[in-house]
Scaffold this active site. Structure first.
Site, PDB file in Angstrom:
ATOM      1  N   GLU A 205       0.788  -1.247   0.000  1.00 55.49           N
ATOM      2  CA  GLU A 205       0.000   0.000   0.000  1.00 55.49           C
ATOM      3  C   GLU A 205       0.815   1.290   0.000  1.00 55.49           C
ATOM      4  O   GLU A 205       0.545   2.203   0.784  1.00 55.49           O
ATOM      5  CB  GLU A 205      -0.972  -0.019   1.191  1.00 55.49           C
ATOM      6  CG  GLU A 205      -1.873  -1.242   1.181  1.00 55.49           C
ATOM      7  CD  GLU A 205      -2.833  -1.320   2.362  1.00 55.49           C
ATOM      8  OE1 GLU A 205      -2.791  -0.437   3.232  1.00 55.49           O
ATOM      9  OE2 GLU A 205      -3.618  -2.286   2.402  1.00 55.49           O
ATOM     10  N   GLU A 322      -5.879 -11.114  -1.003  1.00 51.74           N
ATOM     11  CA  GLU A 322      -6.711 -10.917   0.204  1.00 51.74           C
ATOM     12  C   GLU A 322      -8.193 -10.892  -0.177  1.00 51.74           C
ATOM     13  O   GLU A 322      -8.915  -9.939   0.090  1.00 51.74           O
ATOM     14  CB  GLU A 322      -6.335  -9.596   0.893  1.00 51.74           C
ATOM     15  CG  GLU A 322      -4.873  -9.507   1.271  1.00 51.74           C
ATOM     16  CD  GLU A 322      -4.488  -8.226   2.016  1.00 51.74           C
ATOM     17  OE1 GLU A 322      -5.383  -7.528   2.529  1.00 51.74           O
ATOM     18  OE2 GLU A 322      -3.279  -7.928   2.069  1.00 51.74           O
TER      19      GLU A 322
HETATM   20  C1  GLA Z   1      -4.885  -4.718   4.406  1.00 49.29           C
HETATM   21  C2  GLA Z   1      -3.687  -5.526   4.829  1.00 49.29           C
HETATM   22  C3  GLA Z   1      -4.063  -6.828   5.465  1.00 49.29           C
HETATM   23  C4  GLA Z   1      -5.244  -6.707   6.370  1.00 49.29           C
HETATM   24  C5  GLA Z   1      -6.371  -6.037   5.657  1.00 49.29           C
HETATM   25  C6  GLA Z   1      -7.625  -5.970   6.465  1.00 49.29           C
HETATM   26  O1  GLA Z   1      -5.415  -5.119   3.227  1.00 49.29           O
HETATM   27  O2  GLA Z   1      -2.814  -5.790   3.776  1.00 49.29           O
HETATM   28  O3  GLA Z   1      -2.983  -7.302   6.192  1.00 49.29           O
HETATM   29  O4  GLA Z   1      -4.853  -6.019   7.509  1.00 49.29           O
HETATM   30  O5  GLA Z   1      -5.926  -4.747   5.326  1.00 49.29           O
HETATM   31  O6  GLA Z   1      -7.554  -6.427   7.734  1.00 49.29           O
END
Ligand code: GLA
Length: 416
Positions: A205, A322
Site C-alpha cells: 500500500e 486478500e
Molecule cells: C490490508 C492488509 C491486510 C489486512 C487487511 C484488512 O489489506 O494488507 O494485512 O490487515 O488490510 O484487515
C-alpha cells in the site's frame, strides 16, 4: 466526476486487541481518515433499508441462508490445483480450533498470517521480537506442507512506533536510522521463514488513494515516505529482500517478491510506473498482489480483467492476495455512515455466490499468470469486515458461514 465512495479501507488489527467497548470510540476518531477517494468508481447502490447515522450503532444483520452441500470429498484447493494454489489468511487460534483447522487442511493449500507476521506485531519494542504466534503458524504450514505468503515487510500501518520515534522527516540521520532498522528486520525475518515462504509482500500500500498523487505520503499516514521524503524506501525494501535471499544462495530467487495493494484497478498505472522504476534501478520485482477486498457490485469483471491484462503486459506475475466479498455497498453520498444491517438471506447468498463464481472464472482465465488466490479469512465468524470501516455490524464476506458451514459461494466456485 469525483465521487467519495466507501471503497476499501483496510483498518486491520484494531479489532484484534482493542476491547469491544472501545471500538466505537476508536472508529469515531478514525472516521475522517476512513473515507478514501475512489475516482472512477461506479456509484454503489445502497444496501437497502434506512442507514443509521451514527457509526458503530447499527444493528447486526442475521444470517438466514441455509448452508450449501458440497460434492462428496470436495476440496477447493484440489479442484484448482492445475490453475493456482488457493490460500487463506489465518490466526493461531484458527489453527487450534478443530472445525476451522479441518476447513483449512481440506480446502486450502497455502497460508498467510493475517496479522502475526506484521512488523509491529512481531517487534513491539526495540531489540525485542515476539515470535510465538508467528512461529506457530509457520510450524503448522511446515507440518502440513503448505507454502506461505510472507505478509508484509513494509507497511505504513501496523509498523512499530519505536522505528520512527523521535525522528524528524527528511533528517539525514533519521533516514539512516530507519534504513538500518528496516534492513535488520528484513535480514531477520527472511532467513527465519525461507524454508516455508515462497513469496513475500515486500511493500504493502505505498500508492496514494488520491489519483492526483503517486505516492502515499505522510499526510496519508506513511511514516516511511515522511522520513525519507521520497519513495526510495520502496526500492530499498525490494533490494534488501533480494539480497537477503542471495545471502542464502548466490543468485537465489527462491522467494518471489511482490508489491501488494487494494483498489488496484484505480492505481494500476502508478503501480506499474513505480515498479518499473524499481526494476530499472536494479532490484528484482516479480509480481503484483491484488488484494481483492471487493464489493458485490464493484469493481466489475471487465475492469478487473483490463487491470490484469495491464499487469501481464508489463511483465509482472499476479497474485490475488486478500479476497473477500463485502455485502455492504454503502456510502452512496460520500458521507461516512454506519450502514443498515444487512441480513444474509438466501437471495443474498446466491448473489454473493454469483460474484464469487465470476471472479474465479476470471482467475481461471488468467491462470497462467496467477500464482495464487488467497481468501482473507476462513469463515464469517472471524472477519475484519465486521469491524471496519464500521464497527458493530455483521458482514458475511467469506466462503464458510458463521457456523463454519459451506456457503453457496463455496459451492459456486467448485462448479465449473
Ligand atoms: C490490508 C492488509 C491486510 C489486512 C487487511 C484488512 O489489506 O494488507 O494485512 O490487515 O488490510 O484487515
Amino acid at each position: 466526476m469525483h465521487r467519495l465512495t466507501m471503497s476499501l479501507v483496510p483498518r486491520p488489527g484494531l479489532h484484534r486487541r482493542a476491547p469491544r467497548r472501545f471500538h466505537a470510540l476508536l472508529l469515531a476518531l478514525l472516521l475522517p481518515s476512513c473515507i478514501q477517494r475512489s475516482e472512477g468508481a461506479a456509484a454503489p447502490a445502497a444496501a437497502g433499508g434506512d442507514p443509521a447515522t451514527v457509526a458503530g450503532t447499527s444493528t447486526k444483520g442475521a444470517s438466514t441462508a441455509p448452508p450449501a452441500t458440497l460434492p462428496e470429498g470436495a476440496s477447493i484447493a484440489k479442484k484448482y490445483q492445475e490453475f493456482f494454489s488457493v490460500g487463506v489468511a489465518v490466526t493461531q487460534k484458527n489453527l487450534t480450533t478443530p472445525e476451522v483447522r479441518d476447513i483449512i487442511t481440506r480446502h486450502f493449500n497455502r497460508l498467510t498470517a493475517e496479522n502475526a507476521w506484521k512488523w509491529g506485531e512481531l517487534s513491539p519494542a526495540k531489540d525485542r521480537y515476539d515470535w510465538g504466534e508467528a512461529d506457530a503458524i509457520a510450524e503448522f504450514a511446515r507440518e502440513h506442507k503448505m507454502p506461505m505468503t510472507g505478509h508484509a515487510l513494509v507497511w505504513h500501518r501496523q509498523a512499530p512506533g519505536w522505528v520512527f520515534a523521535r525522528l524528524a522527516n527528511g533528517d539525514p540521520q533519521a533516514i539512516e536510522a530507519v534504513k538500518t532498522r528496516l534492513k535488520a528486520h528484513i535480514d531477520t525475518i527472511i532467513p527465519r521463514y525461507a524454508d516455508v515462504v515462497d513469496n513475500w509482500d515486500v511493500v504493502n500500500e505505498a500508492i496514494s488513494d488520491n489519483s492526483e498523487k503517486t505516492y502515499r505520503d505522510a499526510t496519508e499516514g506513511s511514516k516511511f515516505y515522511g522520513i525519507f521524503g521520497s519513495e526510495e524506501y520502496v526500492y530499498l525494501a525490494f533490494l534488501w529482500a533480494q539480497q537477503a535471499y542471495e545471502a542464502r544462495a548466490a543468485g537465489s530467487s527462491e522467494g518471489k517478491l511482490y508489491y501488494n495493494d487494494y483498489n488496484v484497478v484505480l492505481k494500476i498505472d502508478r503501480i506499474i510506473s513505480m515498479l518499473n522504476a524499481v526494476r530499472e534501478k536494479g532490484a528484482r520485482v516479480d509480481g503484483i498482489g491484488m488484494q481483492f477486498h471487493v464489493r458485490l457490485d464493484w469493481p466489475g469483471v471487465e475492469l478487473l480483467d483490463e487491470t490484469m491484462q495491464k499487469i501481464i503486459a508489463a511483465g509482472y506475475k499476479i497474485k490475488v492476495s486478500e479476497l473477500d466479498v463485502n455485502l455492504y455497498n454503502d456510502y452512496p453520498d460520500g458521507k461516512f455512515k454506519a450502514a443498515p444491517a444487512v441480513d444474509f438471506t438466501p437471495e443474498l447468498a446466491q448473489t454473493q455466490a454469483k460474484r464469487y463464481a465470476e471472479l474465479f472464472a476470471l482467475f481461471r482465465k488468467h491462470a497462467e499468470h496467477i500464482t495464487s488466490v488467497t481468501l482473507w479469512g476462513v469463515s464469517d465468524d472471524h472477519t475484519w469486515l465486521d469491524h471496519e470501516p464500521v464497527g458493530g455490524r455483521n458482514n458475511h464476506p467469506l466462503l464458510f458461514d458463521d457456523q463454519r458451514r459451506p456457503k453457496a459461494a463455496a459451492a459456486a466456485i467448485l462448479d465449473f
